[in-house]
Write a protein that holds these residues in place. Sequence first.
Motif, PDB file in Angstrom:
ATOM      1  N   GLN A   1     -13.464  79.993 -88.501  1.00  0.00           N
ATOM      2  CA  GLN A   1     -14.076  79.221 -87.426  1.00  0.00           C
ATOM      3  C   GLN A   1     -14.868  78.052 -88.005  1.00  0.00           C
ATOM      4  OE1 GLN A   1     -16.435  81.531 -84.708  1.00  0.00           O
ATOM      5  NE2 GLN A   1     -14.792  82.971 -84.240  1.00  0.00           N
ATOM      6  N   GLU A   2     -15.610  78.328 -89.063  1.00  0.00           N
ATOM      7  CA  GLU A   2     -16.412  77.287 -89.698  1.00  0.00           C
ATOM      8  C   GLU A   2     -15.526  76.209 -90.316  1.00  0.00           C
ATOM      9  OE1 GLU A   2     -19.301  74.889 -90.769  1.00  0.00           O
ATOM     10  OE2 GLU A   2     -19.518  76.647 -89.474  1.00  0.00           O
ATOM     11  N   GLN A   3     -14.391  76.621 -90.896  1.00  0.00           N
ATOM     12  CA  GLN A   3     -13.471  75.649 -91.484  1.00  0.00           C
ATOM     13  C   GLN A   3     -12.864  74.748 -90.408  1.00  0.00           C
ATOM     14  OE1 GLN A   3     -10.530  77.568 -93.930  1.00  0.00           O
ATOM     15  NE2 GLN A   3     -12.044  78.463 -95.322  1.00  0.00           N
ATOM     16  N   VAL A   4     -12.498  75.334 -89.275  1.00  0.00           N
ATOM     17  CA  VAL A   4     -11.959  74.544 -88.169  1.00  0.00           C
ATOM     18  C   VAL A   4     -13.021  73.579 -87.655  1.00  0.00           C
ATOM     19  CG1 VAL A   4     -11.134  74.639 -85.780  1.00  0.00           C
ATOM     20  CG2 VAL A   4     -10.250  76.263 -87.469  1.00  0.00           C
ATOM     21  N   ARG A   5     -14.249  74.071 -87.501  1.00  0.00           N
ATOM     22  CA  ARG A   5     -15.354  73.237 -87.010  1.00  0.00           C
ATOM     23  C   ARG A   5     -15.607  72.071 -87.971  1.00  0.00           C
ATOM     24  NH1 ARG A   5     -18.702  77.047 -86.524  1.00  0.00           N
ATOM     25  NH2 ARG A   5     -18.498  77.413 -84.292  1.00  0.00           N
ATOM     26  N   ARG A   6     -15.598  72.371 -89.268  1.00  0.00           N
ATOM     27  CA  ARG A   6     -15.848  71.331 -90.267  1.00  0.00           C
ATOM     28  C   ARG A   6     -14.730  70.295 -90.276  1.00  0.00           C
ATOM     29  NH1 ARG A   6     -15.366  74.010 -94.954  1.00  0.00           N
ATOM     30  NH2 ARG A   6     -17.242  75.193 -94.442  1.00  0.00           N
TER      31      ARG A   6
ATOM     32  N   VAL B   1     -19.637  71.866 -82.256  1.00  0.00           N
ATOM     33  CA  VAL B   1     -18.869  71.339 -81.140  1.00  0.00           C
ATOM     34  C   VAL B   1     -18.347  72.503 -80.310  1.00  0.00           C
ATOM     35  CG1 VAL B   1     -16.885  69.919 -80.502  1.00  0.00           C
ATOM     36  CG2 VAL B   1     -18.178  69.399 -82.574  1.00  0.00           C
ATOM     37  N   ALA B   2     -18.360  72.354 -78.992  1.00  0.00           N
ATOM     38  CA  ALA B   2     -17.857  73.429 -78.138  1.00  0.00           C
ATOM     39  C   ALA B   2     -16.399  73.723 -78.491  1.00  0.00           C
ATOM     40  CB  ALA B   2     -17.965  73.011 -76.676  1.00  0.00           C
ATOM     41  N   PRO B   3     -16.018  75.003 -78.607  1.00  0.00           N
ATOM     42  CA  PRO B   3     -14.644  75.357 -78.966  1.00  0.00           C
ATOM     43  C   PRO B   3     -13.580  74.674 -78.121  1.00  0.00           C
ATOM     44  CG  PRO B   3     -16.030  77.287 -79.005  1.00  0.00           C
ATOM     45  CD  PRO B   3     -16.871  76.172 -78.457  1.00  0.00           C
ATOM     46  N   SER B   4     -13.882  74.403 -76.857  1.00  0.00           N
ATOM     47  CA  SER B   4     -12.888  73.776 -75.989  1.00  0.00           C
ATOM     48  C   SER B   4     -12.557  72.356 -76.431  1.00  0.00           C
ATOM     49  CB  SER B   4     -13.381  73.771 -74.538  1.00  0.00           C
ATOM     50  OG  SER B   4     -14.567  73.002 -74.429  1.00  0.00           O
ATOM     51  N   GLN B   5     -13.369  71.789 -77.310  1.00  0.00           N
ATOM     52  CA  GLN B   5     -13.131  70.429 -77.757  1.00  0.00           C
ATOM     53  C   GLN B   5     -12.298  70.375 -79.039  1.00  0.00           C
ATOM     54  OE1 GLN B   5     -16.674  68.032 -77.893  1.00  0.00           O
ATOM     55  NE2 GLN B   5     -17.477  68.899 -75.996  1.00  0.00           N
ATOM     56  N   PHE B   6     -11.980  71.507 -79.600  1.00  0.00           N
ATOM     57  CA  PHE B   6     -11.135  71.518 -80.788  1.00  0.00           C
ATOM     58  C   PHE B   6      -9.685  71.301 -80.375  1.00  0.00           C
ATOM     59  CE2 PHE B   6     -14.447  74.597 -82.517  1.00  0.00           C
ATOM     60  CZ  PHE B   6     -15.128  73.587 -83.188  1.00  0.00           C
ATOM     61  N   ARG B   7      -9.023  70.404 -81.079  1.00  0.00           N
ATOM     62  CA  ARG B   7      -7.599  70.218 -80.852  1.00  0.00           C
ATOM     63  C   ARG B   7      -6.838  71.283 -81.652  1.00  0.00           C
ATOM     64  NH1 ARG B   7      -6.228  64.547 -82.979  1.00  0.00           N
ATOM     65  NH2 ARG B   7      -7.402  65.436 -84.723  1.00  0.00           N
ATOM     66  N   ARG B   8      -5.619  71.551 -81.216  1.00  0.00           N
ATOM     67  CA  ARG B   8      -4.812  72.531 -81.948  1.00  0.00           C
ATOM     68  C   ARG B   8      -4.607  72.117 -83.396  1.00  0.00           C
ATOM     69  NH1 ARG B   8       0.054  74.535 -77.859  1.00  0.00           N
ATOM     70  NH2 ARG B   8      -1.273  75.775 -76.467  1.00  0.00           N
ATOM     71  N   VAL B   9      -4.529  70.813 -83.635  1.00  0.00           N
ATOM     72  CA  VAL B   9      -4.307  70.347 -85.001  1.00  0.00           C
ATOM     73  C   VAL B   9      -5.487  70.702 -85.901  1.00  0.00           C
ATOM     74  CG1 VAL B   9      -5.279  68.006 -84.761  1.00  0.00           C
ATOM     75  CG2 VAL B   9      -3.352  68.410 -86.316  1.00  0.00           C
ATOM     76  N   ASP B  10      -6.685  70.838 -85.321  1.00  0.00           N
ATOM     77  CA  ASP B  10      -7.847  71.234 -86.125  1.00  0.00           C
ATOM     78  C   ASP B  10      -7.680  72.651 -86.660  1.00  0.00           C
ATOM     79  OD1 ASP B  10      -9.247  68.810 -85.683  1.00  0.00           O
ATOM     80  OD2 ASP B  10      -9.898  69.538 -83.717  1.00  0.00           O
TER      81      ASP B  10
END
Length: 203
Positions: free
Chosen positions: A133-138, A157-166
């Motif tokens: 999770q931290e790696q995706v956030r970073r 950042v709110a999880p809903s704002q992560f793109r699939r590519v992240d």
Amino acid sequence: MADTIGKWAPGSSYGPILSQTDLYLLGVELELNPILSNSSETFQLIFNMSTGQTGGYNHESRDRDIPFTAKDEPATMPRVEELIIITEHSPWCTIVKNSQGVTLGDVTTTLFRDYTEKTVTEKEFESLPPRLQEQVRRHASQQNAAGWQQYYSPAPVAPSQFRRVDWLRERLFFDKLIHREGYAKGRLGFSAPNVYVLSLTAY
């Protein structure tokens, strides 16, 4: 380019275009375009899943970029209306459709849109271990900052704002498509000639 000669040449005047039903009923084995299987002798595809940028090079001239002029070539032979793409690097399934036969350009465009225009749900994000999770956030923060202050941690950042590519983190480059019947059955509950596993590489 040798791969564009003969059966891989763009056009709609040759060969059938098989539907999903046709594939099941006929039991046809598909031949994957050499560019997608990473077996072309003349063109190595470079496709960035995050930016959508496509290009390539010749194995004998790695220092010279070549434009991706094969976009209109069929992805498979016989041609199909639909390709199903899964990967070990994410939980999603990308379905590439074209009633006139799926092309190489359809594959890259659909993968790019699927991974950049769709977001990770909160439930999907929470399924990851805290370290990932931290790696995706970073990674998402670095992409948003475009390199500016990339080593400083901004507010989460709110999880809903992560793109699939992240979710893919550093594995953003297309490597090849592989037909793996056992893996497809494990992921989807079925296998078909037009189900392929996407292999990705890092920078």
